[in-house]
Design a protein around this motif. Structure first.
Motif, PDB file in Angstrom:
ATOM      1  N   ASP A   1       5.538 -22.341  14.147  1.00  0.00           N
ATOM      2  CA  ASP A   1       6.362 -21.142  14.299  1.00  0.00           C
ATOM      3  C   ASP A   1       7.296 -21.046  13.099  1.00  0.00           C
ATOM      4  OD1 ASP A   1       8.020 -19.086  15.043  1.00  0.00           O
ATOM      5  OD2 ASP A   1       8.497 -19.906  17.020  1.00  0.00           O
TER       6      ASP A   1
ATOM      7  N   ARG B   1       9.799 -19.227  12.704  1.00  0.00           N
ATOM      8  CA  ARG B   1      11.203 -19.159  13.135  1.00  0.00           C
ATOM      9  C   ARG B   1      11.795 -20.550  13.312  1.00  0.00           C
ATOM     10  NH1 ARG B   1      10.507 -15.266  18.191  1.00  0.00           N
ATOM     11  NH2 ARG B   1       8.762 -16.722  18.397  1.00  0.00           N
ATOM     12  N   LEU B   2      10.977 -21.472  13.834  1.00  0.00           N
ATOM     13  CA  LEU B   2      11.440 -22.856  13.948  1.00  0.00           C
ATOM     14  C   LEU B   2      11.699 -23.435  12.563  1.00  0.00           C
ATOM     15  CD1 LEU B   2      11.907 -25.531  15.486  1.00  0.00           C
ATOM     16  CD2 LEU B   2       9.442 -25.940  15.300  1.00  0.00           C
TER      17      LEU B   2
ATOM     18  N   ASP C   1      15.004 -21.852  11.375  1.00  0.00           N
ATOM     19  CA  ASP C   1      16.195 -22.179  12.163  1.00  0.00           C
ATOM     20  C   ASP C   1      16.476 -23.678  12.230  1.00  0.00           C
ATOM     21  OD1 ASP C   1      16.341 -19.471  12.623  1.00  0.00           O
ATOM     22  OD2 ASP C   1      15.468 -19.576  14.644  1.00  0.00           O
ATOM     23  N   ASP C   2      15.416 -24.483  12.221  1.00  0.00           N
ATOM     24  CA  ASP C   2      15.597 -25.928  12.381  1.00  0.00           C
ATOM     25  C   ASP C   2      14.615 -26.682  11.487  1.00  0.00           C
ATOM     26  OD1 ASP C   2      16.361 -28.417  13.221  1.00  0.00           O
ATOM     27  OD2 ASP C   2      15.677 -28.199  15.296  1.00  0.00           O
TER      28      ASP C   2
ATOM     29  N   ALA D   1      13.850 -30.423  12.139  1.00  0.00           N
ATOM     30  CA  ALA D   1      12.896 -30.800  13.192  1.00  0.00           C
ATOM     31  C   ALA D   1      11.484 -30.910  12.615  1.00  0.00           C
ATOM     32  CB  ALA D   1      12.930 -29.772  14.321  1.00  0.00           C
ATOM     33  N   VAL D   2      11.151 -30.011  11.698  1.00  0.00           N
ATOM     34  CA  VAL D   2       9.830 -30.050  11.077  1.00  0.00           C
ATOM     35  C   VAL D   2       9.740 -31.232  10.109  1.00  0.00           C
ATOM     36  CG1 VAL D   2       8.104 -28.732   9.802  1.00  0.00           C
ATOM     37  CG2 VAL D   2       9.694 -27.537  11.312  1.00  0.00           C
TER      38      VAL D   2
ATOM     39  N   GLU E   1       5.713 -33.691  19.551  1.00  0.00           N
ATOM     40  CA  GLU E   1       6.579 -33.607  20.723  1.00  0.00           C
ATOM     41  C   GLU E   1       6.460 -34.877  21.559  1.00  0.00           C
ATOM     42  OE1 GLU E   1       6.006 -30.102  23.045  1.00  0.00           O
ATOM     43  OE2 GLU E   1       6.669 -28.736  21.453  1.00  0.00           O
TER      44      GLU E   1
END
Length: 421
Positions: free
Chosen positions: A3, A5-6, A9-10, A13-14, A107
């Motif tokens: 995504d 957007r992920l 925005d973050d 995390a990636v 995850e």
């Protein structure tokens, strides 16, 4: 793909996911830079198109010298707009290339590589066998497996299943289909040749592309799992998941080049180029994906227990996940001749990674409302390799093999496979 957007925005995390996989985290910054360049180019292109539209209205109303001046300006603006559109296309292609190089965001999987899995549980009692025969020796005694003629006809890592060997595989696969139907899956016989966009959409043309057979003359790929065809089944569609997940069980032949496995598992049918498999595939809402993953694992265990094979469940480490998987559980069956567990089945939660590539969506606000990608999950319910564990765990000292009770109805009630003297 992930995504965007992920990513915006973050990004950390990636980056953390890339580190957990042992992959290059620098690609995250490269994608962010490409995203900025792409959006800037798109803004410029759209601005010039809007200016063209406004100028067109002025030209339509102008006369004389004013019109001549405006037409010259319109021509210059058209060239600028064309160049801007081309630049936007180039930047968009570069962004798409880079973002597709990032594997799904992990995850909950353990950090590390192939040997860093976590054992979740061991199920069943290991058989007590003195000098156990391996599956190939048993298969030859039973006239169930013929690798010599398989190699004669097709080359190394090919085989014939003959007599009770063929019946045993069919029994296993039919048991898997029966269990799948009982658990709400729609059975499917799937194509084994797919288009490049479907193979790429499922994530199999990335780092593992050398595992895939390609028919260059037809620009088609042979699947290594019916997951590929099942994932593409609803490509470019909007699904109704209001009644729960859509579940399919695909039966197909599967083909793998086994690139990089030279010298490994060359004996018997553990690592081969062609085999059969029943694969579960689920389309569900992202919020339901983790629970659906547990259900797929439970159904895999149900069939393993039915064929009375001791096994363990492992939580696969991030560095050993496929491109599309955010998390994967493997069930490894006990192989007495090797004194260790070997992978028999796995189930992966691919979250929205495949669905984004294949444009499989659901509506979020009712008819005519916004859409979002669905989650996809897969899990093997039975495959040819299971014969290895079934033959070895149920062998008798005389070379006969007891047929697991759950398979007997699919083999005409046959209880014991006897050596052919």
């Amino acid at each position: 793909m992930i995504d965007v957007r992920l990513l915006r925005d973050d990004p950390e995390a990636v980056r953390a996911s890339q580190r957990a996989r042992g992959a290059d985290e620098g690609v995250v910054d490269a994608v962010l830079a490409a995203d900025t360049a792409r959006r800037s180019a798109m803004t410029t292109s759209e601005g010039l198109r809007a200016e063209q539209k406004a100028l067109g209205k002025q030209v339509a109303q102008a006369k004389g010298d004013e019109k001549t001046t405006l037409l010259a300006k319109a021509k210059e603006l058209a060239e600028q707009a064309k160049a801007a559109a081309a630049e936007a296309e180039v930047q968009g292609a570069e962004f798409d290339r880079l973002i597709r190089s990032i594997a799904n965001v992990v995850e909950g999987a353990p950090t590390g590589g192939e040997d860093d899995y976590v054992v979740l549980r061991e199920v069943g009692t290991l058989p007590t066998l003195d000098a156990p025969k391996d599956h190939l020796e048993l298969g030859e005694l039973l006239r169930a497996i013929d690798v010599e003629r398989g190699a004669k006809v097709s080359g190394s890592r090919f085989y014939f299943l003959t007599g009770v060997g063929a019946r045993l595989e069919l029994a296993l696969l039919n048991l898997a289909v029966d269990r799948a139907v009982a658990n709400g899956f729609s059975p499917m016989i799937t194509p084994t040749l797919v288009k490049p966009e479907v193979m790429a959409g499922t994530g199999f043309l990335g780092e593992h592309a050398d595992e895939v057979y390609r028919l260059a003359a037809d620009d088609l790929y042979l699947v290594g799992t019916s997951e590929v065809a099942l994932a593409g089944y609803h490509a470019d569609e909007i699904l109704d998941l209001s009644d729960g997940p859509l579940r399919y069980a695909g039966w197909s032949a599967c083909y793998r080049r086994e690139a990089g496995s030279h010298g490994r598992d060359t004996r018997g049918i553990i690592r081969v180029h062609q085999f059969h498999k029943v694969e579960m595939f689920s389309f569900c809402r992202l919020e339901d994906a983790a629970a659906e993953h547990e259900r797929l694992l439970a159904w895999e265990e149900e069939v393993l227990q039915a064929v009375e094979v001791p096994y363990r469940v492992i939580d696969v480490a991030a560095g050993d996940l496929g491109t599309s998987a955010a998390r994967k559980f493997d069930c490894e069956g006990w192989v007495p001749s090797q004194g260790r567990y070997r992978e028999l089945t796995s189930t992966s939660n691919c979250t929205t990674f495949q669905a984004r590539r294949l444009s499989v969506r659901e509506r979020t606000d009712g008819e005519g409302g916004a859409t979002r990608p669905v989650a996809t999950l897969n899990g093997t319910l039975a495959t040819t390799r299971w014969l290895v564990a079934i033959l070895e765990n149920h062998q008798q000292p005389d070379g006969s093999v007891v047929v697991p009770k759950a398979l007997r109805p699919f083999m005409g009630g046959l209880e014991v496979l006897e050596p052919v003297r």
